[in-house]
Design a protein around this motif. Structure first.
Motif, mmCIF file in Angstrom:
data_model
loop_
_atom_site.group_PDB
_atom_site.id
_atom_site.type_symbol
_atom_site.label_atom_id
_atom_site.label_comp_id
_atom_site.label_asym_id
_atom_site.label_seq_id
_atom_site.Cartn_x
_atom_site.Cartn_y
_atom_site.Cartn_z
ATOM 1 N N ILE A 78 42.698 -9.271 1.476
ATOM 2 C CA ILE A 78 41.760 -8.343 0.839
ATOM 3 C C ILE A 78 42.109 -8.155 -0.633
ATOM 4 O O ILE A 78 41.231 -8.180 -1.511
ATOM 5 C CB ILE A 78 41.744 -6.978 1.573
ATOM 6 C CG1 ILE A 78 41.209 -7.152 3.001
ATOM 7 C CG2 ILE A 78 40.931 -5.953 0.807
ATOM 8 C CD1 ILE A 78 39.784 -7.646 3.105
ATOM 9 N N MET A 79 43.383 -8.007 -0.930
ATOM 10 C CA MET A 79 43.786 -7.818 -2.327
ATOM 11 C C MET A 79 43.540 -9.085 -3.152
ATOM 12 O O MET A 79 43.187 -8.997 -4.335
ATOM 13 C CB MET A 79 45.244 -7.381 -2.406
ATOM 14 C CG MET A 79 45.481 -6.013 -1.754
ATOM 15 S SD MET A 79 44.299 -4.722 -2.232
ATOM 16 C CE MET A 79 44.695 -4.520 -3.954
ATOM 17 N N ALA A 80 43.681 -10.247 -2.548
ATOM 18 C CA ALA A 80 43.373 -11.494 -3.258
ATOM 19 C C ALA A 80 41.878 -11.586 -3.549
ATOM 20 O O ALA A 80 41.474 -12.038 -4.626
ATOM 21 C CB ALA A 80 43.847 -12.701 -2.442
ATOM 22 N N LEU A 81 41.049 -11.143 -2.600
ATOM 23 C CA LEU A 81 39.600 -11.103 -2.857
ATOM 24 C C LEU A 81 39.286 -10.170 -4.022
ATOM 25 O O LEU A 81 38.476 -10.494 -4.894
ATOM 26 C CB LEU A 81 38.837 -10.643 -1.611
ATOM 27 C CG LEU A 81 38.817 -11.576 -0.400
ATOM 28 C CD1 LEU A 81 38.085 -10.902 0.757
ATOM 29 C CD2 LEU A 81 38.193 -12.919 -0.737
ATOM 30 N N MET A 82 39.939 -9.028 -4.047
ATOM 31 C CA MET A 82 39.721 -8.063 -5.131
ATOM 32 C C MET A 82 40.199 -8.631 -6.464
ATOM 33 O O MET A 82 39.502 -8.542 -7.474
ATOM 34 C CB MET A 82 40.444 -6.750 -4.808
ATOM 35 C CG MET A 82 40.228 -5.666 -5.816
ATOM 36 S SD MET A 82 38.497 -5.117 -5.817
ATOM 37 C CE MET A 82 38.596 -3.840 -7.054
ATOM 38 N N LYS A 83 41.368 -9.214 -6.458
ATOM 39 C CA LYS A 83 41.943 -9.771 -7.685
ATOM 40 C C LYS A 83 41.032 -10.843 -8.286
ATOM 41 O O LYS A 83 40.919 -10.963 -9.503
ATOM 42 C CB LYS A 83 43.319 -10.360 -7.378
ATOM 43 C CG LYS A 83 44.010 -10.975 -8.558
ATOM 44 C CD LYS A 83 45.411 -11.391 -8.186
ATOM 45 C CE LYS A 83 45.541 -12.877 -8.292
ATOM 46 N NZ LYS A 83 46.869 -13.356 -7.951
ATOM 47 N N ASN A 84 40.359 -11.593 -7.433
ATOM 48 C CA ASN A 84 39.481 -12.665 -7.891
ATOM 49 C C ASN A 84 38.015 -12.232 -7.974
ATOM 50 O O ASN A 84 37.115 -13.061 -8.010
ATOM 51 C CB ASN A 84 39.657 -13.895 -6.999
ATOM 52 C CG ASN A 84 40.980 -14.564 -7.253
ATOM 53 O OD1 ASN A 84 41.144 -15.236 -8.259
ATOM 54 N ND2 ASN A 84 41.948 -14.334 -6.376
ATOM 55 N N GLN A 85 37.793 -10.922 -7.981
ATOM 56 C CA GLN A 85 36.501 -10.291 -8.246
ATOM 57 C C GLN A 85 35.410 -10.630 -7.228
ATOM 58 O O GLN A 85 34.236 -10.622 -7.542
ATOM 59 C CB GLN A 85 36.035 -10.614 -9.661
ATOM 60 C CG GLN A 85 37.017 -10.126 -10.698
ATOM 61 C CD GLN A 85 36.608 -10.457 -12.109
ATOM 62 O OE1 GLN A 85 35.618 -11.133 -12.356
ATOM 63 N NE2 GLN A 85 37.372 -9.963 -13.062
ATOM 64 N N LEU A 86 35.818 -10.868 -5.975
ATOM 65 C CA LEU A 86 34.842 -11.033 -4.907
ATOM 66 C C LEU A 86 34.475 -9.682 -4.295
ATOM 67 O O LEU A 86 33.435 -9.546 -3.671
ATOM 68 C CB LEU A 86 35.380 -11.971 -3.834
ATOM 69 C CG LEU A 86 35.413 -13.415 -4.317
ATOM 70 C CD1 LEU A 86 36.773 -14.013 -4.145
ATOM 71 C CD2 LEU A 86 34.356 -14.217 -3.633
#
Length: 93
Positions: A78-86
């Motif tokens: 989830i944090m990787a999705l957020m970091k990559n602006q998804l």
């Protein structure tokens, strides 16, 4: 506490299904969206770590992706999705 996230539903759709030992995400991009490279970056992050089964990525022809994430890596995903602006927002509720 539960993790809640939001995303731009005009550009991306995310459905999450909880299983015994993992969480399945179905991610569909709407049109030729600029968010696709962000998911590739998420995939690259998980591919470059030492755990081979933390997240498995599958691509389908219709801009649909399936990602199977082991439960212990859910927050990282989830944090990787957020970091990559998804995602547009992540919060504990």
């Amino acid at each position: 506490m539960q993790l809640k996230y939001t995303f731009d539903q005009e550009r991306i759709l995310i459905n999450e299904t909880l299983n015994d030992s993992d969480v399945e995400f179905e991610i569909k991009f709407i049109g030729q969206d600029s968010l696709v490279p962000g998911l590739r970056e998420v995939q690259k992050e998980f591919a470059e770590n030492d755990v081979y089964t933390d997240a498995l990525f599958y691509l389908y022809q219709d801009q649909r992706h399936k990602v199977i994430v082991r439960k212990e890596y859910y927050l990282d995903f989830i944090m990787a999705l957020m970091k990559n602006q998804l995602l547009t927002r992540v919060e504990w509720v």
